[in-house]
Write a protein that holds these residues in place. Structure first.
Motif, PDB file in Angstrom:
ATOM      1  N   ARG A   6      43.790  -9.133  -3.755  1.00 25.65           N
ATOM      2  CA  ARG A   6      42.396  -8.897  -3.328  1.00 25.65           C
ATOM      3  C   ARG A   6      41.438  -9.884  -4.013  1.00 25.65           C
ATOM      4  N   LEU A   7      41.693 -10.154  -5.281  1.00 28.37           N
ATOM      5  CA  LEU A   7      40.827 -11.115  -5.994  1.00 28.37           C
ATOM      6  C   LEU A   7      40.920 -12.499  -5.351  1.00 28.37           C
ATOM      7  N   HIS A   8      42.160 -12.889  -4.986  1.00 34.17           N
ATOM      8  CA  HIS A   8      42.330 -14.170  -4.271  1.00 34.17           C
ATOM      9  C   HIS A   8      41.518 -14.136  -2.980  1.00 34.17           C
ATOM     10  N   ARG A   9      41.694 -13.057  -2.263  1.00 36.73           N
ATOM     11  CA  ARG A   9      41.087 -12.960  -0.938  1.00 36.73           C
ATOM     12  C   ARG A   9      39.563 -13.063  -1.021  1.00 36.73           C
ATOM     13  N   LEU A  10      38.973 -12.281  -1.931  1.00 35.22           N
ATOM     14  CA  LEU A  10      37.518 -12.271  -2.030  1.00 35.22           C
ATOM     15  C   LEU A  10      36.983 -13.623  -2.512  1.00 35.22           C
ATOM     16  N   SER A  11      37.665 -14.205  -3.498  1.00 43.12           N
ATOM     17  CA  SER A  11      37.167 -15.475  -4.042  1.00 43.12           C
ATOM     18  C   SER A  11      37.290 -16.585  -3.016  1.00 43.12           C
ATOM     19  N   ARG A  12      38.411 -16.587  -2.302  1.00 44.45           N
ATOM     20  CA  ARG A  12      38.593 -17.628  -1.266  1.00 44.45           C
ATOM     21  C   ARG A  12      37.576 -17.436  -0.151  1.00 44.45           C
ATOM     22  N   ALA A  13      37.349 -16.177   0.213  1.00 42.62           N
ATOM     23  CA  ALA A  13      36.403 -15.916   1.298  1.00 42.62           C
ATOM     24  C   ALA A  13      34.999 -16.350   0.893  1.00 42.62           C
ATOM     25  N   ARG A  14      34.674 -16.183  -0.402  1.00 40.18           N
ATOM     26  CA  ARG A  14      33.343 -16.584  -0.879  1.00 40.18           C
ATOM     27  C   ARG A  14      33.279 -18.066  -1.200  1.00 40.18           C
ATOM     28  N   LYS A  15      34.454 -18.698  -1.152  1.00 35.25           N
ATOM     29  CA  LYS A  15      34.559 -20.137  -1.470  1.00 35.25           C
ATOM     30  C   LYS A  15      34.067 -20.448  -2.887  1.00 35.25           C
ATOM     31  N   THR A  16      34.289 -19.533  -3.808  1.00 32.49           N
ATOM     32  CA  THR A  16      33.909 -19.805  -5.205  1.00 32.49           C
ATOM     33  C   THR A  16      35.147 -20.311  -5.943  1.00 32.49           C
ATOM     34  N   PRO A  17      34.979 -21.328  -6.796  1.00 35.50           N
ATOM     35  CA  PRO A  17      36.141 -21.806  -7.552  1.00 35.50           C
ATOM     36  C   PRO A  17      36.614 -20.727  -8.520  1.00 35.50           C
ATOM     37  N   TYR A  18      37.892 -20.511  -8.587  1.00 35.30           N
ATOM     38  CA  TYR A  18      38.422 -19.449  -9.447  1.00 35.30           C
ATOM     39  C   TYR A  18      39.836 -19.816  -9.870  1.00 35.30           C
ATOM     40  N   LEU A  19      40.312 -19.127 -10.876  1.00 40.15           N
ATOM     41  CA  LEU A  19      41.699 -19.313 -11.322  1.00 40.15           C
ATOM     42  C   LEU A  19      42.297 -17.952 -11.655  1.00 40.15           C
ATOM     43  N   ILE A  20      43.549 -17.789 -11.278  1.00 42.29           N
ATOM     44  CA  ILE A  20      44.313 -16.618 -11.719  1.00 42.29           C
ATOM     45  C   ILE A  20      45.544 -17.198 -12.403  1.00 42.29           C
ATOM     46  N   VAL A  21      45.666 -16.907 -13.678  1.00 41.79           N
ATOM     47  CA  VAL A  21      46.547 -17.715 -14.527  1.00 41.79           C
ATOM     48  C   VAL A  21      47.663 -16.884 -15.160  1.00 41.79           C
ATOM     49  N   PHE A  22      48.829 -17.465 -15.196  1.00 46.29           N
ATOM     50  CA  PHE A  22      49.932 -16.868 -15.967  1.00 46.29           C
ATOM     51  C   PHE A  22      50.055 -17.634 -17.277  1.00 46.29           C
ATOM     52  N   VAL A  23      50.123 -16.912 -18.364  1.00 50.80           N
ATOM     53  CA  VAL A  23      50.245 -17.557 -19.688  1.00 50.80           C
ATOM     54  C   VAL A  23      51.635 -17.237 -20.243  1.00 50.80           C
ATOM     55  N   PRO A  24      52.448 -18.259 -20.460  1.00 55.85           N
ATOM     56  CA  PRO A  24      53.833 -17.956 -20.843  1.00 55.85           C
ATOM     57  C   PRO A  24      54.019 -17.456 -22.274  1.00 55.85           C
ATOM     58  N   GLU A  25      53.059 -17.697 -23.159  1.00 54.89           N
ATOM     59  CA  GLU A  25      53.283 -17.310 -24.568  1.00 54.89           C
ATOM     60  C   GLU A  25      53.125 -15.824 -24.879  1.00 54.89           C
ATOM     61  N   PRO A  26      52.049 -15.188 -24.453  1.00 57.18           N
ATOM     62  CA  PRO A  26      51.846 -13.834 -24.968  1.00 57.18           C
ATOM     63  C   PRO A  26      53.001 -12.937 -24.601  1.00 57.18           C
ATOM     64  N   VAL A  27      53.451 -12.193 -25.528  1.00 49.71           N
ATOM     65  CA  VAL A  27      54.632 -11.379 -25.260  1.00 49.71           C
ATOM     66  C   VAL A  27      54.295  -9.905 -25.313  1.00 49.71           C
ATOM     67  N   CYS A  28      54.621  -9.270 -24.225  1.00 43.05           N
ATOM     68  CA  CYS A  28      54.507  -7.828 -24.156  1.00 43.05           C
ATOM     69  C   CYS A  28      55.943  -7.312 -24.051  1.00 43.05           C
ATOM     70  N   TRP A  29      56.330  -6.503 -25.005  1.00 47.92           N
ATOM     71  CA  TRP A  29      57.701  -5.987 -25.003  1.00 47.92           C
ATOM     72  C   TRP A  29      57.732  -4.664 -24.270  1.00 47.92           C
ATOM     73  N   THR A  30      58.655  -4.528 -23.378  1.00 50.61           N
ATOM     74  CA  THR A  30      58.731  -3.277 -22.625  1.00 50.61           C
ATOM     75  C   THR A  30      60.156  -2.748 -22.598  1.00 50.61           C
ATOM     76  N   GLU A  31      60.219  -1.434 -22.517  1.00 54.15           N
ATOM     77  CA  GLU A  31      61.538  -0.794 -22.489  1.00 54.15           C
ATOM     78  C   GLU A  31      62.003  -0.747 -21.040  1.00 54.15           C
ATOM     79  N   VAL A  32      63.150  -1.314 -20.750  1.00 51.95           N
ATOM     80  CA  VAL A  32      63.637  -1.302 -19.355  1.00 51.95           C
ATOM     81  C   VAL A  32      64.642  -0.162 -19.177  1.00 51.95           C
TER      82      VAL A  32
END
Lengths: 394, 476
Positions: free
Chosen positions: B287-313
């Motif tokens: 939805r964030l992609h959709r709204l930002s693209r529709a408004r034609k505003t420059p935006y970024l949605i970023v994946f950061v490889p360093e931060p680690v969240c440990w989760t129990e699988v």
């Protein structure tokens, strides 16, 4: 993960090149090896894909194991030889001549000698550093670092700069000046940081120029590094920037002042309270407690309480509370009824800090005010009574 | 056995070619993403400056963050998780735990452990299930607890948004542990690109097998059990390969619900987390992609490889089945909700690449793969498909799976290097091979079931059986 344009182009090019090489390998295996041997074309193509994949997997496997193994060997070797190297370096820094011994060790363990020498250059000052720098020249390490600075590899360039900044400028000053105008900001920042750790006269304005013209990250990092030089910068460099009229530079300088949180004699901040850019007005208001109190302070804060921008109003409310401006009470009550929840909350907290009058107003608002004002008043009063952890930051 | 009619042979031939086309296409795309991820990751790593990061921590210019932790029946892990959240290496943040109508002792544990008392804190306007109360700690810690009626994870996150005041909000699962510096890493893109970044997500790693003490991972190791080990490979493949590449192309459609940071204003403008889907994390990002693209505003949605969240699988097949079914349903719901973005000129990368990728390979992939297995076996019995070709096809497909998994492990080894010993590396590489025999096929079946359930509109989360971080480690 955000990369600069040049990096993005490089990444895409490498990906495409790798993909092409992979395809080429499949086509070559198929054409030159399997087609003459396998009758079915489909089978031959499938087998060539399988062969290339198997080879790639094997290479990856071998490579990752070798890399891990090499790292372990390197670590254990460093642990073995480093004490001896350090001992010689300590003696060298103390004025003894052990160059020949170090040179002999370098022939067998160049990486370890370099790492230990850099470690010592970081720790030692004065004559000891001069002696070690001379040793670095003798071991041809400075030449090597200067060569590394010309590399296209970013990490290598940064490492070279970090090392060169450790030796006296007469040995590496030219390269550092070049590095300060490197096309990559991370190299510029890296250089500036390492120069600050070993600053020489005349370099301060150069480094501060990077703060003013760089990105927010550069500003944040260098502001912390330049903290010990705040007073010196506050004499000429910062006043000049504040009076420059360049909005970006002014905002950057105000950010730095905020980051330092130090009291500096900067009357140039007052005219900025009426600047056309709301970001600058906000930043100037925020650092008002950090500059000398001038007679026009109260008037300026009262003016800011009527600012058309919500964030500026909210900040003005906090500043009014901070300076205990009792003349601001009527405006604070108006701000308590502001449609912006942040301004209303700030006004409630400001009133809570303004003593009995403010306290009485809040009690009245709790009963008769609008829902937003009443809830802000209630929260402010409760916070005042019980919660030390949730103080409003200015 | 009589020869099959001509039209059956024709049908088979068409199917065979479409399968070859599909498998080659998907392999090429996965391969492209993996290689792109590798180079992007290396370039990103070269830019990193650990010393500068340590300095950033002292800066008052760092933005404030509110961590929102929805909790539902998390009595076993909630105290430890909250304690770990309160102990992060970040100067300006507060923690908001939202008890989503837990039926167990979650709320009582929170009150007792953190000395909570009722607060008069204002609550925003987003519509949620009724709030029973807002609590804060009497101790000098920045903790707020919202106790509300059950409404699902998205509803709990919206309640957290109502209470949050910081410009950035982090959504973190209450069964996850963040590394000390995780928050700083994940906030960095916001300060590198002020006003442009809407959301960032961090890497999720498997905690099973690691040592955990007082809410901190003290020793990193691979799980000794097969099921979590296979999932470790899956997580590496998904995060280091896929997400790095999608982030590079600014087409990242998924920021894991376990750990993501969002611009609060952007989420509120977009209408908050959607309560109508089990994939609220993906739906919000799309939805964030959709709204930002529709408004034609420059935006970024970023994946950061360093931060680690440990989760129990999950360590049981039953729970894993439920989890994968839910993930697949979430994907289907999110994609269906935004199908208008597909090949629409306004929506750029997400509309032309990411969304088609998810639909063709993630949503329809399991169906195509299953159909491939069924038709091939049937074809062998009917004498249309030669055994040799079928076996070779299977071998190539398995080899490709192995290649992708191995690449993920190698990517990890070349860049992040979180698993220290050679033994761990060997186990990961062995798992990268073995998961392709049976495990992957089973997941395909479950994902297919998830697609079906998603299309039918099935709801519900299903329970995750928690063992607690420390118990989990002792067992591993």
């Amino acid at each position: 993960m955000t990369l600069e344009r040049s990096d993005r182009i490089a990444v895409l090019s490498k990906t495409l090149a790798f993909g092409m090489a992979y395809l080429l390998a499949i086509v070559s295996v198929n054409r030159f090896y399997l087609t003459p041997r396998v009758v079915s074309r489909e089978l031959s193509l499938a087998m060539s894909i399988a062969i290339v994949q198997c080879t790639t997997i094997s290479v990856l496997l071998a490579f990752s194991f070798c890399k891990k193994l090499a790292r372990q060997v390197r670590d254990s070797r460093a642990a073995r030889v480093s004490p001896a190297i350090r001992e010689f370096l300590a003696l060298e820094a103390a004025g003894n001549d052990h160059r020949e011994d170090i040179r002999q060790i370098q022939a067998a363990y160049p990486r370890e000698v370099e790492e230990c020498l850099v470690e010592f250059l970081r720790m030692v000052r004065g004559g000891g550093r001069e002696a070690l720098a001379q040793l670095a020249i003798d071991l041809r390490l400075i030449k090597q670092w200067q060569r590394q600075f010309r590399s296209r590899n970013l990490a290598r360039r940064k490492k070279a700069v970090a090392h060169l900044a450790l030796v006296p400028r007469k040995f590496a000053g030219v390269v550092l000046q070049q590095a300060l105008s490197d096309p990559d900001e991370s190299v510029r920042l890296h250089t500036a940081r390492h120069m600050v750790s070993n600053l020489e006269p005349g370099e301060l304005p150069q480094v501060f120029a990077l703060v003013v013209n760089g990105s927010l990250v550069a500003r944040m990092v260098l502001a912390e590094d330049l903290r010990p030089y705040a007073l010196e910068l506050g004499r000429e460099v910062i006043p000049a920037v504040l009076a420059s009229g360049k909005p970006e530079a002014v905002r950057a300088a105000l950010d730095v002042l905020r980051a330092w949180g130090k009291f500096l004699p900067l009357p140039q901040v007052y005219p900025l309270l009426r600047h056309a850019d709301p970001g600058i007005r906000l930043a100037a208001l925020r650092i008002l407690p950090l500059v000398p109190r001038f007679p026009q302070l109260e008037m300026e804060v009262l003016h800011a309480l009527n600012d058309p921008v919500e964030a500026v109003r909210a900040m003005a409310v906090r500043i009014a509370a901070k300076f205990g401006i009792s003349n601001a009470l009527p405006q604070l009550v108006r701000c308590l009824h502001d449609q912006d929840a942040r301004t209303a909350a700030a006004a409630a907290h400001a009133l809570a800090q303004l003593g009995a009058d403010g306290y009485r107003i809040l009690e009245q608002e709790m009963v008769s005010g609008s829902q937003l004002a009443a809830s802000a008043a209630l929260e402010a009063l409760q916070r005042l009574q019980t919660a030390p952890a949730e103080t409003v930051a200015v | 056995m009589t020869a099959p009619p001509v039209f059956v042979r024709g049908l088979y031939e068409a199917f065979e070619w479409s399968m070859i086309f599909y498998v080659s296409g998907s392999n090429a795309v996965y391969f492209f993403l993996m290689v792109l991820g590798f180079f992007a990751l290396r370039s990103h790593r070269a830019r990193q400056n650990a010393e500068a990061r340590a300095v950033l921590l002292n800066s008052p210019l760092l933005p404030e963050v509110s961590i929102i932790m929805p909790a539902y029946n998390e009595a076993l892990t909630v105290a430890q998780s909250v304690r770990s959240m309160l102990d992060l290496n970040y100067p300006h943040y507060d923690v908001i735990v939202v008890n989503d109508g837990s039926k167990d002792d979650t709320m009582r544990i929170l009150i007792d452990e953190f000395h909570l008392c009722k607060s008069t804190r204002r609550i925003g306007n987003a519509v949620t299930q009724p709030i029973r109360g807002v609590y804060r700690s009497r101790d000098p810690i920045r903790l707020t607890v919202v106790d509300k009626e059950n409404g699902g994870k998205a509803d709990a996150l919206n309640a957290g948004l109502n209470v949050a005041r910081s410009p950035l909000v982090a959504a973190v699962d209450s069964d996850s542990l963040l590394e000390e510096d995780a928050l700083l890493h994940v906030v960095e893109p916001f300060i590198e690109n002020p006003g442009k970044v809407l959301a960032t997500g961090g890497i999720i790693r498997v905690v099973n097998g690691c040592s955990v003490e007082r809410g901190r991972v003290t020793r990193i190791a691979t799980p000794s059990r097969v099921l979590p080990l296979f999932q470790t490979i899956e997580y590496l493949r998904a995060f280091l390969g896929g997400r790095v590449a999608f982030s590079f192309l600014n087409s990242l459609l998924l920021i894991s619900g376990a750990f993501g940071v969002f611009d609060r204003e952007a989420i509120l403008e977009a209408g908050g987390f959607a309560t109508s889907t089990v994939g609220e994390d993906m739906e919000l990002v799309v939805r964030l992609h959709r709204l930002s693209r529709a408004r034609k505003t420059p935006y970024l949605i970023v994946f950061v490889p360093e931060p680690v969240c440990w989760t129990e699988v999950p360590e049981s097949w039953k729970v894993l089945h439920r989890q994968r079914n839910r993930w697949q349903r979430g994907t289907v719901e999110s994609l269906m909700a935004h199908e208008k973005m597909l090949f629409h000129p306004t929506f750029g990368g997400p509309g032309w690449f990411a969304l088609p990728y998810f639909i063709v390979f993630e949503m329809l992939g399991p169906a195509v793969e299953m159909a491939g297995y069924v038709f091939t076996v049937a074809g062998i019995f009917l004498g249309i498909v030669s055994v040799k070709i079928a076996v070779l096809f299977f071998v190539v497909s398995v080899l490709f799976g192995v290649l992708l998994s191995m690449s993920a492990v190698v990517l990890e080894e070349f860049t992040m290097r979180r698993y220290p010993s050679i033994k761990d590396l060997a186990r990961l590489l062995a798992a990268a091979v073995l998961e392709n025999f049976g495990y992957r096929q089973l997941l395909t079946l479950w994902r297919l079931e998830g697609v079906w359930d998603g299309l039918r509109g099935k709801r519900g989360w299903g329970a995750m059986e928690r063992r607690g971080f420390e118990q989990n480690v002792q067992a591993a």
